[in-house]
Design a protein around this motif. Structure first.
Motif, mmCIF file in Angstrom:
data_model
loop_
_atom_site.group_PDB
_atom_site.id
_atom_site.type_symbol
_atom_site.label_atom_id
_atom_site.label_comp_id
_atom_site.label_asym_id
_atom_site.label_seq_id
_atom_site.Cartn_x
_atom_site.Cartn_y
_atom_site.Cartn_z
ATOM 1 N N TYR A 79 0.844 -1.187 0.000
ATOM 2 C CA TYR A 79 0.000 0.000 0.000
ATOM 3 C C TYR A 79 0.880 1.238 0.000
ATOM 4 O O TYR A 79 1.900 1.291 0.682
ATOM 5 C CB TYR A 79 -0.885 0.005 1.242
ATOM 6 N N SER A 80 0.478 2.226 -0.786
ATOM 7 C CA SER A 80 1.238 3.463 -0.833
ATOM 8 C C SER A 80 0.279 4.639 -0.965
ATOM 9 O O SER A 80 -0.726 4.554 -1.661
ATOM 10 C CB SER A 80 2.186 3.451 -2.036
ATOM 11 N N LEU A 81 0.619 5.715 -0.313
ATOM 12 C CA LEU A 81 -0.161 6.947 -0.460
ATOM 13 C C LEU A 81 0.306 7.765 -1.643
ATOM 14 O O LEU A 81 -0.328 8.737 -2.027
ATOM 15 C CB LEU A 81 -0.074 7.785 0.823
ATOM 16 N N ASP A 82 1.431 7.357 -2.225
ATOM 17 C CA ASP A 82 1.982 8.048 -3.375
ATOM 18 C C ASP A 82 1.074 7.837 -4.573
ATOM 19 O O ASP A 82 0.806 6.705 -4.972
ATOM 20 C CB ASP A 82 3.386 7.519 -3.676
#
Length: 84
Positions: free
Chosen positions: A79-82
């Motif tokens: 998971y990434s917020l990027d």
């Protein structure tokens, strides 16, 4: 996502909410507070089965805990917020 309805609305139109609960949970409120959900039998049985299969972390052996601690999430599932 679930539909929200008051207890009095569900009582007046139970058939409508019964049919809708076959495809999505119905969140029922009383005096503005969440009290129960109406879910399909299929959803209920799936939840009960998952509950039976779950174990407490205290039941894990030291070896199992070490395996969990050393586990890594594959790059394609991280998971990434990027947003780039």
């Amino acid at each position: 996502m679930s539909k929200t309805a008051s207890a009095s609305e569900v009582q007046k139109n139970f058939g409508v909410y019964h049919d809708r609960a076959l495809t999505e949970p119905i969140r029922v409120t009383k005096y503005g507070r969440e009290t129960v959900y109406i879910v399909s039998a299929e959803t209920f049985h799936a939840l009960k089965q998952a509950q039976r299969e779950a174990i407490a972390s205290a039941e894990l052996t030291d070896a199992e805990r070490k395996l969990i601690d050393s586990a890594e999430i594959p790059a394609e599932h991280r998971y990434s917020l990027d947003k780039s």
